[in-house]
Motif scaffolding. Sequence first.
Motif, PDB file in Angstrom:
ATOM      1  N   LYS A   1      36.113  47.542  50.120  1.00 57.85           N
ATOM      2  CA  LYS A   1      36.978  46.708  49.270  1.00 57.85           C
ATOM      3  C   LYS A   1      36.888  47.143  47.815  1.00 57.85           C
ATOM      4  CE  LYS A   1      37.096  42.060  47.271  1.00 57.85           C
ATOM      5  NZ  LYS A   1      36.418  40.739  47.231  1.00 57.85           N
ATOM      6  N   LEU A   2      35.672  47.325  47.301  1.00 57.87           N
ATOM      7  CA  LEU A   2      35.509  47.720  45.899  1.00 57.87           C
ATOM      8  C   LEU A   2      36.119  49.094  45.653  1.00 57.87           C
ATOM      9  CD1 LEU A   2      32.452  47.290  43.586  1.00 57.87           C
ATOM     10  CD2 LEU A   2      33.506  49.540  43.814  1.00 57.87           C
TER      11      LEU A   2
ATOM     12  N   ALA B   1      47.785  48.793  47.961  1.00 56.33           N
ATOM     13  CA  ALA B   1      48.031  47.344  47.906  1.00 56.33           C
ATOM     14  C   ALA B   1      48.315  46.790  49.300  1.00 56.33           C
ATOM     15  CB  ALA B   1      49.189  47.055  46.963  1.00 56.33           C
ATOM     16  N   GLU B   2      49.051  47.547  50.091  1.00 58.68           N
ATOM     17  CA  GLU B   2      49.356  47.099  51.459  1.00 58.68           C
ATOM     18  C   GLU B   2      48.082  46.929  52.285  1.00 58.68           C
ATOM     19  OE1 GLU B   2      53.800  49.209  51.808  1.00 58.68           O
ATOM     20  OE2 GLU B   2      52.026  50.202  52.638  1.00 58.68           O
ATOM     21  N   ILE B   3      47.138  47.868  52.144  1.00 58.04           N
ATOM     22  CA  ILE B   3      45.874  47.757  52.880  1.00 58.04           C
ATOM     23  C   ILE B   3      45.057  46.585  52.347  1.00 58.04           C
ATOM     24  CG2 ILE B   3      43.698  48.905  53.455  1.00 58.04           C
ATOM     25  CD1 ILE B   3      45.171  51.590  53.271  1.00 58.04           C
ATOM     26  N   MET B   4      45.026  46.423  51.014  1.00 57.72           N
ATOM     27  CA  MET B   4      44.294  45.290  50.418  1.00 57.72           C
ATOM     28  C   MET B   4      44.820  43.965  50.956  1.00 57.72           C
ATOM     29  SD  MET B   4      41.911  46.203  48.034  1.00 57.72           S
ATOM     30  CE  MET B   4      41.814  44.811  46.932  1.00 57.72           C
TER      31      MET B   4
ATOM     32  N   LYS C   1      44.006  43.372  54.716  1.00 52.79           N
ATOM     33  CA  LYS C   1      42.618  43.005  54.968  1.00 52.79           C
ATOM     34  C   LYS C   1      42.206  41.698  54.281  1.00 52.79           C
ATOM     35  CE  LYS C   1      40.900  47.627  56.031  1.00 52.79           C
ATOM     36  NZ  LYS C   1      40.417  47.261  57.381  1.00 52.79           N
ATOM     37  N   GLY C   2      43.133  41.082  53.553  1.00 53.97           N
ATOM     38  CA  GLY C   2      42.826  39.830  52.868  1.00 53.97           C
ATOM     39  C   GLY C   2      41.902  40.002  51.683  1.00 53.97           C
ATOM     40  N   TRP C   3      41.965  41.162  51.035  1.00 56.72           N
ATOM     41  CA  TRP C   3      41.076  41.474  49.917  1.00 56.72           C
ATOM     42  C   TRP C   3      41.727  41.259  48.552  1.00 56.72           C
ATOM     43  CZ3 TRP C   3      39.238  46.916  51.989  1.00 56.72           C
ATOM     44  CH2 TRP C   3      38.331  46.718  53.045  1.00 56.72           C
ATOM     45  N   MET C   4      43.045  41.155  48.485  1.00 54.80           N
ATOM     46  CA  MET C   4      43.711  41.136  47.178  1.00 54.80           C
ATOM     47  C   MET C   4      43.814  39.708  46.637  1.00 54.80           C
ATOM     48  SD  MET C   4      47.366  42.713  45.894  1.00 54.80           S
ATOM     49  CE  MET C   4      46.827  44.401  46.081  1.00 54.80           C
TER      50      MET C   4
END
Length: 344
Positions: free
Chosen positions: A272-273, A320-323, A326-329
């Motif tokens: 994530k980071l 951004a799509e991956i973030m 994965k519920g990270w953004m």
Amino acid sequence: MQPIKPIKLGANKSSINEKLSSAEMGKLWATYMGNSMSKCILSYYLQHVEDNDIKSLLENALSLCKEFIQTTTEIFQKENFPIPKGFGPEDVNLGAPRLFQDEFYVHYLKYIAKAGLSIYTIAVPIVFRKDVNEFFTHCLHSTISLMEQIKEILMNKGYMIKPPIIPVPEKVDFVQNDFLNGFFGHVRPLHALEIAHFYDNIENNVTSKALIMAFAQVVKDEKIRELFERGRDGTAKNVEQYMKMLLKENLPAPTFIDDLVTDSTFSPFSDKLMLYHKMDMFTMKIRAFGNSLAVNGRHDIGALYTKSFIKVGVFVENAAEIMIEKGWMEQPPYAIDRKKLASN
């Protein structure tokens, strides 16, 4: 190396009932997110540094991160603003093996100091509440002081070359009809501002390439690894094109620093980071390309930056799509959804 002194904010607002504006919310939120990430990264770097000068530099940078996080948290708490999750101990493994050589830390600090300056210089003219204005003015001055320390170490240790030297003009002159030519006819030499931005973009991108190469080496998620590898290869191609523009004029350029990445495959950071960091760094490239286009005159240079802009934009969108997937953004503060209200 002297520590950079913290600020004591005035307790009074411009008005006793003054709320945070959208600009103040947005810039405080971005400051918190960026510094919570940098705190994790710098804390890890300090586990693997041997040079005492570079260690002091990292300590100064980490001290600023902690101060900026504390101040933004205090302002948010006064306004009952939810503290962003950002990044924390779960996003860094301080016991991970060394991933970078000491020299890399200095190049990295220059890169993130530039990113910080881009936030603070835009914030200062558009924030009005006294405590917030004092804070961002302090952020700006402190980061400039840190940048001076960074440049001193880069030069004293021979880690970089200065921007190219060109002759002083003999007289004031005015451009001719061929000023914009880049593909056909007589093509004029690069002017000083074009050279400056090529130098800046090369410097940014050689650091970015080394970092994304390291991240691709240690990231766990295969989809993110593939994105990092595409970003690494695209960055390398951009750097080579920018270098070529300077070399055509027999001007020196910064060089790649990939050799400052070790062969470790053990990740010090969460996926994530790393993904957020590269998305943020590539966003900074878009700002840099915009600044470069604004001072450019030649058609070929404009086309080169436009192509780079598009490729970097695709990377940011994919990240951004991956973030999001994965519920990270995290969601920045946003305006009222009037359409949603009307439908209820």
